[in-house]
Design an enzyme around this catalytic site. Structure first.
Site, short mmCIF file in Angstrom:
data_model
loop_
_atom_site.label_atom_id
_atom_site.label_comp_id
_atom_site.label_asym_id
_atom_site.label_seq_id
_atom_site.Cartn_x
_atom_site.Cartn_y
_atom_site.Cartn_z
N HIS A 97 0.84 -1.20 0.00
CA HIS A 97 0.00 0.00 0.00
C HIS A 97 0.88 1.25 0.00
O HIS A 97 1.94 1.28 0.63
CB HIS A 97 -1.01 0.01 1.14
CG HIS A 97 -0.46 -0.08 2.53
ND1 HIS A 97 -0.01 1.02 3.22
CD2 HIS A 97 -0.30 -1.12 3.39
CE1 HIS A 97 0.40 0.66 4.42
NE2 HIS A 97 0.25 -0.64 4.55
N ASP A 156 -0.24 4.25 0.98
CA ASP A 156 -0.62 5.21 2.02
C ASP A 156 0.04 4.89 3.36
O ASP A 156 0.50 3.77 3.59
CB ASP A 156 -2.15 5.27 2.17
CG ASP A 156 -2.76 3.95 2.61
OD1 ASP A 156 -2.29 2.89 2.15
OD2 ASP A 156 -3.69 3.97 3.44
N GLU A 192 -5.18 1.49 2.41
CA GLU A 192 -5.12 0.33 3.31
C GLU A 192 -5.35 0.74 4.75
O GLU A 192 -6.01 0.05 5.51
CB GLU A 192 -3.77 -0.39 3.17
CG GLU A 192 -3.72 -1.76 3.84
CD GLU A 192 -3.33 -1.76 5.31
OE1 GLU A 192 -3.49 -2.80 5.96
OE2 GLU A 192 -2.87 -0.71 5.81
N GLU A 193 -4.78 1.88 5.11
CA GLU A 193 -4.85 2.29 6.52
C GLU A 193 -6.27 2.71 6.92
O GLU A 193 -6.54 2.92 8.10
CB GLU A 193 -3.84 3.42 6.81
CG GLU A 193 -2.38 3.02 6.58
CD GLU A 193 -1.85 1.97 7.55
OE1 GLU A 193 -2.62 1.53 8.43
OE2 GLU A 193 -0.68 1.58 7.44
N HIS A 225 3.30 2.77 13.02
CA HIS A 225 2.20 3.64 13.50
C HIS A 225 2.63 4.44 14.74
O HIS A 225 1.80 5.08 15.38
CB HIS A 225 0.92 2.85 13.83
CG HIS A 225 0.26 2.23 12.63
ND1 HIS A 225 -1.08 1.94 12.56
CD2 HIS A 225 0.76 1.87 11.42
CE1 HIS A 225 -1.37 1.41 11.39
NE2 HIS A 225 -0.26 1.35 10.67
#
Ligand SMILES: [Zn+2]
Length: 489
Positions: free
Chosen positions: A118, A120, A187-188, A459
């Site tokens: 992904h 993002d 995706e996030e 994250h």
């Protein structure tokens, strides 16, 4: 015959049998030949990752046009940075921001494979900005690492996939099997606009995939075993996701004349009952993992794991001790948000809480509602799905007995110094689950070695990846595309 000796003989036999089983459990896999060396320009790969980090492809729950512009910039950056890919692969833009690249194979009989990353990333929490050693979107290269949001999750994979294909095209490699590269843009925030749409597009073309590889397990140090050696964990399924909303109503009024319980009290009791009655634990998904790395386990764990028909409860108790291993044996739940009331001396008219569950394959959303409905057993508490998109079932379990998995395992061991490899239940959600309608062999593996400290950067703060890891990743993907590109499966 002395009959008092019979029970003693039986006990001795039983212990001998259990020890025999334990010995079987510690089979050490034999070494494989290392992968062929290829030269990788470490500085150039690092520079490319640094540039990709600087493009702020941040997923937010509400996206503005301004937030979407970086995705278009990223498309242009790929065109400029990877000329061979841009020239020789077919590019399809899906839903304006996601990308599908197709590298056609020479043998149409072979089903395509798909490798996903992904584009993002999650935002950086303003409150933690001061704790970062670098500007999180500067892509700074320092002390042998490339730093910034997305370094691990997962621009490093995105970049090294591109580097590998650019290199293979430069070396004039032509796969027999078609290889799809997919880069989702959301995706996030669940992948419904990106990967789901790519899957629908491929499905509409009649595509059925032989295998999918996405982010997931890594080369982990000391998470399952107490050993210093790393273990490579390949997700062959992932947990489902469910956010339950609990709510209770009350009668507003003066808090000097309260009922026995307010809406806040009713809800608190419900949450406490849920915590006291977690979903039941089972070993069926963790045993295949332990079997593969049994030889690294301490003797007591090995003994219990090898004899679960007698020691199931002992084993479960042991695994329940740590949150990381508890999550491997059951559907977990965590009360994450709560609100109710408007002032300290007013009885609350309502209270509401959110409980996030991660569903083990085999436990459905319905099972979770039934289980916790019984545990709470209070008609004053309403339990429902928090929103339409706050629940999906666990993924199917992909077989580890087929050529796609076995060749993947082989390449991991060839590139990463004969590291032990085991399948496992990936605990978080990835884009790859969206491909289930067109693929039954889906694997989740991020090919880098990670310490628990660096894992906290995902994250979190100070996300970074070592430049040496980037080199290994290019070697890994180049090798895998060669093997998957030519293998008959
Ligand atoms: Zn990710």
């Amino acid at each position: 015959m002395n009959f008092t000796l019979v029970p003693i003989a039986l006990i001795i036999f039983l212990i001998a049998w259990m020890l025999f089983r334990t010995l079987q459990f510690q089979r050490v896999p034999s070494d494989v030949e290392p992968a062929e060396k290829i030269s990788v320009d470490k500085l150039l790969v690092s520079k490319h990752l640094s540039e990709a980090i600087q493009v702020r492809t941040i997923s937010k729950s509400v996206m503005t046009d301004e937030d979407r512009t970086p995705f278009v910039q990223m498309h242009a950056w790929i065109e400029k940075t990877y000329p061979q890919i841009s020239k020789k692969l077919t590019k399809t833009i899906i839903n304006d921001y996601s990308l599908l690249y197709t590298w056609p194979g020479s043998d149409p009989r072979l089903k395509p494979v798909l490798l996903n990353a992904h584009m993002d990333v999650v935002p950086v929490d303003e409150k933690t900005k001061g704790e970062w050693k670098v500007n999180p979107f500067s892509g700074e290269i320092r002390d042998g690492f490339v730093w910034g949001r997305g370094a691990l999750d997962m621009k490093s994979i995105f970049i090294t996939l591109l580097e590998s294909i650019e290199g293979l095209l430069g070396a004039d490699y032509k796969p027999k099997r078609t290889i799809h590269l997919t880069f989702g843009h959301d995706e996030e925030i669940s992948g419904f606009q990106g990967s789901l749409k790519i899957m629908e597009y491929l499905k509409s073309k009649g595509t059925h995939l032989a295998a999918v590889l996405d982010e997931g397990g890594m080369l982990m140090l000391g998470s399952l075993t107490d050993s210093d050696s790393p273990v490579a964990l390949i997700g062959n399924t992932e947990k489902g996701y469910l956010t339950m909303k609990l709510s209770a109503e009350g009668k507003p009024g003066h808090s000097s004349r309260p009922p026995r319980q307010t809406a806040v009290g009713i809800l608190s009791r419900a949450i406490a009952l849920m915590d006291d009655h977690p979903m039941p634990a089972a070993l069926n998904h963790v045993l295949p993992t332990l079997k593969k790395i049994g030889f690294l386990l301490p003797f007591s764990s090995k003994f219990a794991a090898a004899n679960t028909s007698l020691l199931k409860q002992v084993m479960i108790k042991q695994l329940e001790k740590k949150p990381e291993t508890n999550a491997l044996v059951r559907t977990t739940h965590a009360a994450t948000m709560i609100k109710g009331g408007i002032k300290d001396n007013i009885l609350p008219a309502s209270a509401e809480a959110l409980v996030n569950l991660r569903l083990m394959p085999g436990d459905s959303i319905e099972d979770a509602f039934i289980h916790f409905g019984k545990a709470v057993n209070d008609p004053r508490v309403k339990m429902e799905l928090a929103s339409e998109i706050s629940g999906w079932e666990a993924s199917n379990v992909s077989s580890t007995d087929n050529p796609a998995y076995l060749t993947l395992e082989l390449v991991v061991r060839q590139v990463f110094n004969n590291v032990p490899v085991a399948p496992f239940v990936f605990l978080a959600a990835t884009d790859s689950r969206h491909y289930q309608p067109i693929c039954s062999d889906i694997f989740k593996f991020s090919p880098y070695l990670i310490t628990p400290e660096d894992q906290a950067g995902v994250h979190g703060i100070n996300e970074r990846i070592s430049q040496d890891s980037l080199v290994n990743m290019v070697v890994f993907y180049s090798r895998l595309m060669h093997v998957w590109g030519d293998a008959e499966f």
